[in-house]
Each structure stands twice: as structure tokens, then as C-alpha cells.
Write an enzyme that holds these catalytic residues in place. Structure first.
Site, PDB file in Angstrom:
ATOM      1  CB  SER A 309      39.507  30.462  34.594  1.00 24.32           C
ATOM      2  OG  SER A 309      39.222  30.638  33.233  1.00 24.32           O
ATOM      3  CB  CYS A 367      36.738  39.046  32.457  1.00 23.23           C
ATOM      4  SG  CYS A 367      37.294  39.970  31.020  1.00 23.23           S
TER       5      CYS A 367
END
Lengths: 599, 374
Positions: A309, A367
Site C-alpha cells: 500500500s 482502502c
């Protein structure tokens, strides 16, 4: 004729023969013998230059030269080399590796040159040899300088080490400049900057006896000492960073966003370079090599990890700048993502989903679904070209040899590498830094640096200045700007950086734990990289999984967020969670640099 | 053959102090000159070692004194003592072979508790004396059997010395004996015959040689075959002499010798030091003095009044000639390294004393001549 006269004539004739001989030697061949006599008398001896010292940016000595005694053998003075070596082995321990290295050199070097057999003798060994010296003509103890790293393991992966010149090195080096030199940089800065550190050999013409004893120096050309290097590394930060990892393996790189100076270069576990200087013994070397945690592996330079991420801020910026998304566009995250017409579910790390998310929330809470969607909208070609600007998939050009380039996948690459077309599913996982995507810690830090300084791709550099031994003046190495990333709209950058600040400082940020008590503002992004793929319905549970298969924890950050002075990338192997493991390490690095006054 | 003798008659004006002291002035002057020259070279060869010069001076003092003493001994007495001296020498040689002291791999020394000495040195004088004594009794030119007996007188001590092994001295003794034979009137055809015989005997001699002696011959033929081993001496001495050139590098400036490249530089290879530092001209000077000595010696022989003294004087003078030719020949790489010192120059030992004793005999022969009626 009187017989006495006959004898005299005979003697006279013999004398004439002798005169002929003498005329031949002294007049006709005079030049030849004069040359031979000069050769006998005058020998050219190398004077080894002192190797340059290495300091950190604050002048703390990281590599020095200490006096050491070595045992040298001059082959032409030895009757039986085997007997001599065996005899020596009775008084002083000679390891097999010493002996074989010596024999290699013996075959390559001229017989009148002294070849080191043992380096760094202890006082006791010196004493023991001295007592027995008369038994070993042609064997001598000489004083020299040996490399020493006073801080041992600290920054060993950056510094590297020197080792004895072996057959391999001899082939690569300019042998005339290395006459008499014992050590050569093997790895790290010591290798990269070998030519600067080594200096230029001096020569002296000496008059010697037949035994090679120097009587006087006829003329001398002084050696030029190697240059001292001042590193960009800051020992305090390096120390804090290495300590912050605790027992974890991993890597951390800290860079000054203004100029690309590397402030900390961490690869753990590390090792002590000192034993390598004089030839590490087999047992110790095997122990290092066979260690599961691979202490000799330079993770910062050669470790290639999925960025996870941590790639999201770059992806977000790509989306905004390429006009694929806006700050206000939102996506619904049900906890998974599916391609139209395909039943495969691309999961979000949060099973329950994040609900409706925009870019800010997607970065702050990391997310995945938002970025699956964004990646697909961008397409792999856009991703490849935009992220490529941040240096992904390309070596950074750091001045330490051996860097790997990571991997930023593309259609071309896949065609070349796997002879397959690119599939949309692969674009999706590239969006969250998984799949084929691989980065080195150094690359990740360099990319973060560009994010911090507004798009200036700087070549990371670890040496900020060199210094000629004869002068006090430092000759700075100028920072190198590789590329400037085009900014379409400053607002896009500000939005992404705001999101990264929220990662650390907002209520729901994934790294909020390090932001709570921070006296300065940090912009960061957590990451978690899967070490192995989960099956469709499998649930990842750190507790039940083998430690070696646990996820890598990542964190990138820069601070202070409004005027960045330091950018870091931290990768903790099998650390599990970026927010709880990697981020605190980064925080300690930031603290060490931002809070403690520079000495 | 007696023509030269007959023409000579010493007049009273020549019979001054030289005859009273039994000194031959030309010979003495030449010997002093060469000894002085030798000291200068030796000082440099020893690296300026005053101790060595001191010891050499003492040795020269003894040698000159010995010469002076022997010069007083009338040749008649010498002739009478000859067989005894020879037999004593042979006995000593036998003793050396049985129980001599070994030094440097060769058994040459006999410890008489008072002095350690080399009987082979005594034989350098005793052999020519003995052959001369034996042939002087006979009618000249000698008969075949007498020649054979004389050959045995030469060969036995020579073989014993070669066995020690001391090839250099053996060669000297053989040549001193040969000179007596030659001066006694050895027939030319016999000479030719023996030359052929010697050539034929070479393989046999080779067979009996020691390994180190064979090595020396091999080294002579090709010194470069073993530049660090046995060829080293010759290579380095050739470099020394060759690099000296016409005028030399100057006294005390020989690099070959001063930097230890030249082995045995104070003793057997001192000629190379001379050649290096004084050049070709320095060598010419030395040879000039040597030539004076040999010529004066041969003149004494020619003027001698009986066959014993004539043969002995001739042999001693020519042996001196062989001495320096063999030494310089070996140092310049023309002859094998046989281990002979450069006469009067090399540092060391008994050889100087023996040589000077020989010159004492020459002086005795010259100064004990009977006055012929004028």
C-alpha cells in the site's frame, strides 16, 4: 731456444688470452655489464599510499587505518617453500585459507617481491617469530597499516569492507598502481570508491644488497594518499535506526529531500566487517552464509519487495494528474472488488469494507478497492509511465555498487519475460503494490523523497565530499537531479500529501499511533506486502502463520510535512503490520534526525 | 743451454748489500709493490675493515720475514734437506687423509697442537724441490725411466691433495713438477705423447671427480644454467669486471662488491673487485708487476749455476705465473672455479707464507752464486 724462454713465451701467450678476455669484458661488453650491474644495484620499490579514511557527515571516523604487523616472504630468498611454510606453521598458526591465498599470489608475483602470508599478527606471534627469525631467511615481519572499522557492524552494508587482494582482484586491478598494496575494496563504498580511496602508488629507487636489504634511497617519488571520504550518513540516525528494528530483519533508508543525501542506510541483520579485512576464517564465514536471516545480504540495495500500500499515494497522484479521478470522486467499497464478467474477488484487507470512500479516505485508511478501481481506470500503461517517473523499476544510481532495479511491470515486460499478454487482473493488483511489482527499499525511499520535495528526482548519494590527504579543503559532491516530474496541478500534490498527513495524524489513519505525540507533522503511508498468496476464501491470521511467511511491514514518510527535511522508507521483513511495526521504526528515525541537535 | 750461463759473470760492483743480506732488490721491490697494491684492494674489498688490513699486514710481515730467513739458507743445504722435506710432507698428507680436520667440506688441515697448517702448502715447495733434486743427480736430459720415477714423485702427492679435495693446489703442484721436468729437458715427442695421454684421460679424471668439482666445470661451460646456484659466482664476477670498464668505478666505489653481490670478494674473487674499481688499466698495472716478478725469477733461473737451482728457480717462477693465470682465468670465467687465491693480493692464509718462502729460495739461489773468475 732456451727452455726457460719457451716457458716465458707460453706464459706470455696465456696472459694475452687473458687480456683478450678482459678487453672483451671491460671494453667490448662494458655497456652490457654496466647495465647488469645497475640492475643489480638499483631496485624499484613501491611505496604504498595510505588508504583514505571514511567519516560520517559529522566527522565521526567510520573506517581508519591501524598499524599492524604482517609476515612476508620473499620467494627468491627461499630454498624450499614447503619446508619454510611448514616450519612457520610450527610457531604461528597458518590457516589453510592463508596458505592457499599465498600460493595464488606466489604464482603471479615476481619472485623478488615480498608476498604477505599473514596479516595482522598479534604481539605474541610477532614475539614468537622474532625469536625464531634466524631459522627463516627470506621471511620478515613488516609493519603496515590495516583497515579497521571502529564501529563494527554500524552501517556495514553501506561501508562494505576491504579484503586482501587475491588472484581475482589482481586480474581486475591496474597492477602497476597496486604494487605493494595489500588491501582492495571488496564491497560497498570501499569498492565503489576504490580508486579514490586507494591513491597513487609512490616509487623509490633504492640501492640494495644482494639480500635485498635497502642501503639508501636514490630517488623517491612520493605516493599520493587516497582521498578521505565524508559520507552523507549520520551515525546518530544510523544507530537509532538500527536500534529501532530490535530483532527484526529489514531495511530502512533515510534521505535528505533537498539534495538526495542518504542519512541512514540500514540493512539488518548486519555483520562486523573487521574479520573480512584479513581474511575471515571458513567457520565464521560459513556461519554468516548459512544464517537463515542472511546477514550478508544487502537488503537496502538488493532486497526486492512488493511495495504494497505504500504505492497508494503515487497511484492517487497518478489518478489525479492524469484526470482519471478527482479529489471528490468516490467509490463504494464492499470489502472486495470484481472485474465485470469475472467471478474472481479481489479482496480488501478490511473484510467488512470501507463503505463509500474518496481518495483521502482511501489513502488514510488504505482502502484497496478504491485503488483496484483506480488502477483499472488508469490502465497498466499509464501506471507504468507515471510511476516510472518516480524511479520505480529503475536503479536509483546510488554510489554503492550492486544495486538491483526492482520491477515496475508493463505489457512489454510481460511479453518479453513471460511471453504472455497483460491481463486486467494484473493491473488491479498492481494498483495496491502487489503482483509483479517489486521495489528495493532504496527505490521506495527515493520515490518518497520526490514526493516530499515536489517532484525532484534526485540521485541518492552517500558521499557528500572528498578530501585530498594533503589539504583541509572538502571537495563537495554535487547533488544530481535526475528528473523533474511535471506537476499539472499543485493542488493534486497537496491533496495527496494532506492524505498522507492524515495517515499519521487523523483519527482513523493507519499510522495514527505514531502521530499522537509527534511534535512535528509527519506525512506517511503504511504498507503490508504479502509474502505468499492467500487462497480465495482464506483468512490471513498472523498468529497461525509461520513467521517466515508473515507479511512484510512497510512505511514511507517524510517530515516535517510542510517543509520536509527527511524522507524515509522502512521495510520490516515478516513484520506483519505496517502501522504498528514499520511506522514506529520510522518515527524513531525521524526523531533522531529532527529532535536531536546536530553536533 | 749453458751458453746463457757461460756468458755471465758477476762483477764485484754488484756484490754489495744485496749479497750480504741475500736479498734480490728487484724481486723485493716488485713483491712490496704487489703487496701494497693488494692491501689497497683488500681494504676496499673488505668494506674498509681496518681489522682485516691489520691481520693481513701481520701475515705479510711473517711472510716477508720467512722469505728473508729462507734466503739465508744456501741452496746446497736446501738440496740436501730436500728428500727429508718431501718425505715429511708426504707423511703429513697421509696424516691429513687419515685424521685431518675438516673445514668447508674439505679435509686439508692438520692440527699440530701448536699450529694448524695445511701440508699441501709445504708440498707446493717440496714437490718441485724433490723432482729437481732427483733429476739433478741424473744426467740430463733424463732417461725414460727417470722420467717415470719423477712422474711418480709428482703424481703421488698430487693425488693425495686432489683427494682432500683441493683441486687448485693439486693443479699447482702438478704444474710445478711439470716445469721441472720441462726445464730438465723433457723430450718434445714425449711431451706430445703425454698431452695426448692427458686428453685421453679426461673422461677418467671426470669419473673420479667430486660432484661439486664436476658442477664447477659444467658451470664454467654454461654459468647461466644455474644463475642462483653455482653459476652465481661467475656471473657476478663477470658483471663486476665488465662494469669496471677501462678506468674502473674508482676505489671503494665498486657496487658489485660493496653491495654483497660478489661472493668471496676478499679472498678468491678479489680480482673482480680490482677489475671493477680500477678497470682494465688497474689490471694492466697488476699484470705488469706480476710480469716483473716472473721475469726476474726466470732471470735468476737462467743465471743459476747448477741444474738443481736452475730447475727449481724456473719451476717456482713459472708456478707463480700459473697461480695468477689460473686465478684470473677462473674469475673472468675462462677456467673452472678451482679455489686458488690471487697471489699476494687475496686475504688469507698460509699461501702467502709459502709463496714468500718460494721467493726466499729464489733470492737464496741468486745471492749464493759463487764468484766466477773475471
Amino acid at each position: 731456444m732456451h727452455r726457460a724462454v719457451v716457458l716465458l713465451v707460453l706464459g706470455g701467450m696465456l696472459c694475452l688470452v687473458l687480456f683478450g678476455r678482459l678487453l672483451y669484458l671491460q671494453v667490448i661488453e662494458h655497456d652490457h655489464y654496466r647495465t647488469l650491474s645497475e640492475d643489480n644495484r638499483v631496485k624499484l620499490q613501491p611505496i604504498v599510499p595510505n588508504r583514505g579514511l571514511i567519516y560520517d557527515r559529522n566527522g565521526i571516523l567510520l573506517a581508519e587505518n591501524l598499524p599492524s604487523y604482517r609476515l612476508e616472504i620473499t620467494p627468491e630468498q627461499i630454498d624450499s617453500m614447503t619446508a619454510t611454510l611448514d616450519g612457520l606453521a610450527d610457531i604461528i598458526e597458518i590457516r589453510e585459507s592463508d596458505r592457499s591465498r599465498f600460493e595464488q599470489l606466489l604464482a603471479r608475483k615476481p619472485r623478488f617481491e615480498a608476498i604477505p602470508l599473514l596479516l595482522n599478527l598479534s604481539d605474541e606471534e610477532v614475539a614468537r617469530f622474532s625469536v625464531n627469525r634466524h631459522r627463516f631467511p627470506g621471511v620478515d615481519i613488516t609493519a603496515g597499516l590495516a583497515r579497521h572499522y571502529p564501529h563494527g557492524t554500524l552501517g556495514a552494508h553501506a561501508l562494505g569492507y576491504v579484503g586482501r587482494i587475491d588472484e581475482q582482484a589482481l586480474k581486475e586491478l591496474d597492477t602497476s598502481n597496486y604494487r605493494g598494496t595489500t588491501y582492495v575494496g571488496k564491497i560497498g563504498i570501499e569498492k565503489t570508491y576504490e580508486s579514490l580511496l586507494h591513491g597513487t602508488v609512490g616509487l623509490q629507487q633504492v640501492e640494495t644488497t644482494a639480500q635485498g636489504r635497502v642501503l639508501r634511497v636514490l630517488n623517491r617519488q612520493a605516493p599520493v594518499s587516497g582521498r578521505n571520504l565524508y559520507l552523507t550518513l549520520d551515525s546518530r540516525i544510523q544507530l537509532a535506526a538500527e536500534a529501532a528494528f530490535g530483532d527484526y530483519s529489514g531495511s530502512a533508508i533515510a534521505i535528505d529531500p533537498d539534495n538526495g543525501d542518504i542519512l541512514a542506510f540500514v540493512s539488518l541483520p548486519t555483520y562486523d566487517p573487521n574479520p573480512f579485512v584479513n581474511g575471515i576464517d571458513h567457520a565464521a564465514y560459513d556461519a554468516l552464509r548459512n544464517n537463515d536471516r542472511q546477514p550478508l545480504f544487502n537488503r537496502a540495495l538488493r532486497g526486492q519487495y512488493p511495495p504494497g500500500s505504500t504505492v497508494k499515494p503515487f497511484m492517487g497522484l497518478a489518478g489525479l494528474e492524469q484526470g482519471v479521478t478527482t479529489e471528490h470522486s468516490s467509490t463504494y467499497c464492499p470489502g472486495f472488488y470484481m472485474l465485470p464478467g469475472n467471478s474472481r474477488k479481489y479482496r480488501d484487507w478490511k473484510r467488512a469494507g470501507h463503505g463509500t470512500v474518496n481518495l483521502n479516505i482511501s489513502i488514510t485508511q488504505s482502502c484497496d478497492v478504491y485503488f483496484y478501481d483506480l488502477a483499472l481506470s488508469l490502465g497498466i500503461d499509464n501506471i507504468h509511465s507515471y510511476l516510472g517517473q518516480f524511479g520505480f523499476g529503475r536503479s536509483t544510481g546510488i554510489d554503492i555498487l550492486g544495486e538491483l532495479s526492482g520491477l515496475l511491470p508493463s505489457r512489454d515486460w510481460k511479453r518479453r519475460r513471460h511471453d504472455q499478454p497483460w491481463f486486467p487482473g494484473e493491473t488491479i493488483i498492481t494498483g495496491i503494490g502487489q503482483g509483479f511489482f517489486l521495489v528495493t527499499p532504496l527505490q521506495l525511499a527515493a520515490a518518497t523523497t520526490a514526493l516530499a520535495n515536489g517532484g525532484h528526482m534526485l540521485q541518492p548519494n552517500i558521499v557528500y565530499a572528498e578530501q585530498a590527504a594533503s589539504s583541509q579543503a572538502l571537495i563537495p559532491h554535487t547533488p544530481r537531479l535526475l528528473d523533474t516530474i511535471t506537476i499539472n496541478q499543485q493542488q493534486h500534490w497537496d491533496d495527496v500529501i494532506k492524505s498522507m498527513i492524515d495517515v499519521v495524524h487523523s483519527q482513523r489513519g493507519t499510522a495514527r499511533s505514531i502521530g499522537v505525540d509527534s511534535p512535528y507533522e509527519i506525512a506517511g503511508k503504511t504498507g503490508t506486502a504479502q509474502v505468499f498468496g492467500l487462497k480465495q476464501e482464506e483468512k490471513y491470521d498472523a498468529k497461525t502463520i509461520d513467521e517466515k511467511l508473515r507479511d512484510h511491514a512497510l512505511f514511507i514518510a517524510f517530515a516535517p510535512a510542510d517543509e520536509p527535511k527527511i524522507a524515509v522508507a522502512v521495510i520490516v521483513e515478516n513484520g506483519g503490520s505496517g502501522g504498528s511495526v514499520a511506522a514506529p521504526i520510522a518515527r524513531q528515525i525521524l526523531d533522531a534526525y529532527l529532535l536531536e541537535p546536530t553536533p | 743451454m749453458n751458453i746463457a750461463l757461460g756468458r755471465h759473470h758477476a762483477d764485484a760492483s754488484k756484490r754489495g748489500w744485496q749479497y750480504r743480506l741475500h736479498i734480490d732488490a728487484p724481486l723485493l721491490l716488485a713483491l712490496i709493490a704487489v703487496a701494497g697494491y693488494g692491501l689497497i684492494v683488500l681494504y676496499s674489498a673488505s668494506g674498509g675493515d681496518a681489522g682485516i688490513i691489520e691481520r693481513q699486514l701481520v701475515r705479510l710481515g711473517i711472510a716477508f720475514s720467512g722469505m728473508f730467513v729462507i734466503a739465508q739458507v744456501p741452496p746446497r743445504l736446501l738440496q740436501r734437506l730436500t728428500p727429508w722435506a718431501f718425505m715429511t710432507g708426504v707423511l703429513f698428507l697421509l696424516a691429513v687423509l687419515i685424521g685431518g680436520e675438516t673445514s668447508g667440506g674439505a679435509q686439508r688441515w692438520l692440527n699440530l697442537y701448536i699450529v694448524r697448517f695445511q701440508p699441501s702448502e709445504l708440498m707446493k715447495l717440496a714437490v718441485p724441490m724433490m723432482v729437481a733434486w732427483y733429476l739433478a743427480e741424473a744426467r740430463l736430459p733424463p732417461h725414460r725411466w727417470q722420467l717415470l720415477a719423477a712422474a711418480v714423485l709428482i703424481a703421488v702427492p698430487m693425488a693425495m691433495i686432489a683427494k682432500q679435495p683441493d683441486l687448485g693446489t693439486a693443479v699447482l703442484i702438478a704444474s710445478s713438477g711439470f716445469f721441472v721436468l720441462f726445464l730438465a729437458g723433457l723430450q718434445w715427442r714425449l711431451l706430445a705423447f703425454f698431452s695426448v695421454l692427458t686428453a685421453a684421460a679426461t673422461p677418467v679424471i671426470w669419473h673420479f671427480m667430486h660432484d661439486y668439482q664436476r658442477q664447477r666445470v659444467i658451470t664454467l661451460l654454461n654459468p647461466e644454467s644455474d644463475p642462483l646456484g653455482s653459476g652465481y659466482h661467475i656471473i657476478q664476477s663477470k658483471i663486476a669486471i665488465g662494469s669496471g670498464g677501462l678506468f674502473g668505478k674508482g676505489w671503494m666505489n665498486g657496487t658489485q662488491s660493496h653491495l654483497d653481490f660478489l661472493p668471496e670478494r676478499s679472498t678468491d674473487f678479489i680480482f673482480a673487485v680490482l677489475g671493477e674499481e680500477f678497470g682494465f688499466l688497474g689490471i694492466l698495472l697488476l699484470f705488469g708487476i706480476y710480469a716483473l716478478i716472473v721475469l726476474r725469477g726466470m732471470m735468476i733461473a737462467i743465471q743459476a749455476q747448477d741444474s738443481y737451482t736452475r730447475m727449481l728457480a724456473g719451476s717456482l717462477s713459472m708456478t707463480f705465473c700459473v697461480y695468477f693465470i689460473v686465478n684470473t682465468g677462473m674469475v673472468t670465467g675462462l677456467l673452472p672455479v678451482v679455489g686458488l687465491p690471487l697471489p699476494m693480493i687475496s686475504y688469507g692464509g698460509t699461501s702467502i707464507v709459502t709463496m714468500m718462502a718460494g721467493f726466499g729460495i729464489l733470492m737464496s739461489i741468486q745471492t749464493h752464486r759463487k764468484l766466477l773468475a773475471t
